[in-house]
Design a protein around this motif. Sequence first.
Motif, PDB file in Angstrom:
ATOM      1  N   ARG A  49     -14.228  -4.009   1.154  1.00  0.00           N
ATOM      2  CA  ARG A  49     -13.388  -4.765   0.227  1.00  0.00           C
ATOM      3  C   ARG A  49     -14.237  -5.537  -0.787  1.00  0.00           C
ATOM      4  O   ARG A  49     -13.805  -5.782  -1.907  1.00  0.00           O
ATOM      5  CB  ARG A  49     -12.507  -5.735   1.010  1.00  0.00           C
ATOM      6  CG  ARG A  49     -11.451  -6.390   0.138  1.00  0.00           C
ATOM      7  CD  ARG A  49     -10.467  -7.191   0.947  1.00  0.00           C
ATOM      8  NE  ARG A  49      -9.557  -6.257   1.591  1.00  0.00           N
ATOM      9  CZ  ARG A  49      -8.972  -6.463   2.753  1.00  0.00           C
ATOM     10  NH1 ARG A  49      -9.188  -7.569   3.417  1.00  0.00           N
ATOM     11  NH2 ARG A  49      -8.150  -5.575   3.256  1.00  0.00           N
ATOM     12  N   GLU A  53     -15.847  -3.204  -8.700  1.00  0.00           N
ATOM     13  CA  GLU A  53     -15.688  -2.017  -9.543  1.00  0.00           C
ATOM     14  C   GLU A  53     -17.001  -1.734 -10.277  1.00  0.00           C
ATOM     15  O   GLU A  53     -17.682  -2.653 -10.730  1.00  0.00           O
ATOM     16  CB  GLU A  53     -14.564  -2.231 -10.560  1.00  0.00           C
ATOM     17  CG  GLU A  53     -14.264  -0.986 -11.356  1.00  0.00           C
ATOM     18  CD  GLU A  53     -13.031  -1.100 -12.223  1.00  0.00           C
ATOM     19  OE1 GLU A  53     -12.928  -0.307 -13.162  1.00  0.00           O
ATOM     20  OE2 GLU A  53     -12.192  -1.978 -11.952  1.00  0.00           O
ATOM     21  N   THR A  91      -5.656   1.740   4.417  1.00  0.00           N
ATOM     22  CA  THR A  91      -5.428   1.269   3.053  1.00  0.00           C
ATOM     23  C   THR A  91      -4.324   2.078   2.383  1.00  0.00           C
ATOM     24  O   THR A  91      -3.409   1.518   1.776  1.00  0.00           O
ATOM     25  CB  THR A  91      -6.728   1.367   2.233  1.00  0.00           C
ATOM     26  OG1 THR A  91      -7.683   0.498   2.816  1.00  0.00           O
ATOM     27  CG2 THR A  91      -6.513   0.981   0.786  1.00  0.00           C
ATOM     28  N   GLN A  95      -0.786   0.484   1.468  1.00  0.00           N
ATOM     29  CA  GLN A  95      -0.897   0.160   0.040  1.00  0.00           C
ATOM     30  C   GLN A  95      -1.779  -1.070  -0.184  1.00  0.00           C
ATOM     31  O   GLN A  95      -1.563  -1.844  -1.105  1.00  0.00           O
ATOM     32  CB  GLN A  95       0.497  -0.069  -0.565  1.00  0.00           C
ATOM     33  CG  GLN A  95       1.473   1.051  -0.291  1.00  0.00           C
ATOM     34  CD  GLN A  95       1.511   2.081  -1.382  1.00  0.00           C
ATOM     35  OE1 GLN A  95       1.650   1.730  -2.525  1.00  0.00           O
ATOM     36  NE2 GLN A  95       1.371   3.338  -1.028  1.00  0.00           N
ATOM     37  N   ASP A  96      -2.761  -1.242   0.698  1.00  0.00           N
ATOM     38  CA  ASP A  96      -3.725  -2.340   0.606  1.00  0.00           C
ATOM     39  C   ASP A  96      -4.588  -2.111  -0.631  1.00  0.00           C
ATOM     40  O   ASP A  96      -4.534  -1.061  -1.259  1.00  0.00           O
ATOM     41  CB  ASP A  96      -4.569  -2.351   1.888  1.00  0.00           C
ATOM     42  CG  ASP A  96      -5.509  -3.521   1.998  1.00  0.00           C
ATOM     43  OD1 ASP A  96      -5.338  -4.504   1.271  1.00  0.00           O
ATOM     44  OD2 ASP A  96      -6.429  -3.443   2.833  1.00  0.00           O
ATOM     45  N   ARG A  97      -5.429  -3.077  -0.961  1.00  0.00           N
ATOM     46  CA  ARG A  97      -6.278  -2.956  -2.154  1.00  0.00           C
ATOM     47  C   ARG A  97      -7.758  -2.753  -1.828  1.00  0.00           C
ATOM     48  O   ARG A  97      -8.596  -2.994  -2.682  1.00  0.00           O
ATOM     49  CB  ARG A  97      -6.105  -4.197  -3.025  1.00  0.00           C
ATOM     50  CG  ARG A  97      -4.718  -4.308  -3.584  1.00  0.00           C
ATOM     51  CD  ARG A  97      -4.599  -5.516  -4.468  1.00  0.00           C
ATOM     52  NE  ARG A  97      -3.237  -5.669  -4.909  1.00  0.00           N
ATOM     53  CZ  ARG A  97      -2.854  -5.601  -6.163  1.00  0.00           C
ATOM     54  NH1 ARG A  97      -3.729  -5.408  -7.113  1.00  0.00           N
ATOM     55  NH2 ARG A  97      -1.593  -5.746  -6.479  1.00  0.00           N
ATOM     56  N   THR A  98      -8.087  -2.349  -0.639  1.00  0.00           N
ATOM     57  CA  THR A  98      -9.481  -2.110  -0.293  1.00  0.00           C
ATOM     58  C   THR A  98      -9.970  -0.857  -1.030  1.00  0.00           C
ATOM     59  O   THR A  98      -9.424   0.227  -0.835  1.00  0.00           O
ATOM     60  CB  THR A  98      -9.648  -1.926   1.227  1.00  0.00           C
ATOM     61  OG1 THR A  98      -9.151  -3.087   1.884  1.00  0.00           O
ATOM     62  CG2 THR A  98     -11.106  -1.702   1.597  1.00  0.00           C
ATOM     63  N   PRO A  99     -11.016  -0.978  -1.865  1.00  0.00           N
ATOM     64  CA  PRO A  99     -11.499   0.170  -2.644  1.00  0.00           C
ATOM     65  C   PRO A  99     -12.421   1.078  -1.816  1.00  0.00           C
ATOM     66  O   PRO A  99     -13.619   1.191  -2.066  1.00  0.00           O
ATOM     67  CB  PRO A  99     -12.253  -0.497  -3.795  1.00  0.00           C
ATOM     68  CG  PRO A  99     -12.774  -1.763  -3.191  1.00  0.00           C
ATOM     69  CD  PRO A  99     -11.710  -2.214  -2.222  1.00  0.00           C
TER      70      PRO A  99
END
Length: 152
Positions: A49, A53, A91, A95-99
Amino acid sequence: MSMKKSWRDRLASYPHLPNVKEIPPPMRKRHGEGTIATPSPREVEEAMRGIPEGRLATVLGIGEDIAVRHRATIGCTVTTAIFAHMVAHATEETQDRTPYWRTLKIGGELNPKYPGGIEAQMARLEAEGHTVVQRGKRYFVEDFAKKLSGTR
């Protein structure tokens, strides 16, 4: 009728982790004497996490960081890779936001076991400005080492 466990429930089913133990005898020939840190799923998820970016991490790097955190000689990259796979699926499921797509295999290789396979991971990485190259049947992020985050 049995209900299939969710990926999030699977991640929560390791209450005994993290732990640090002596390196098992079969591994000593390769790694020497010392200790091995086995991460918890939460530690792996937090590391994933935290990758911003435009940056990347490897399973090996996350394992090494976990070893340092626990003052161990080495980190268990097998367990780290298993938990990275589970985090990726959890994820997508929640629908989690862990990339998770920013976490690569050793050597900068894309992970075909992530949700959507190579194509989905490649699309997300390219959307963030990375160049993916094919070598034989495998795919790698070009110059990935220059883009590594704090987790190697």
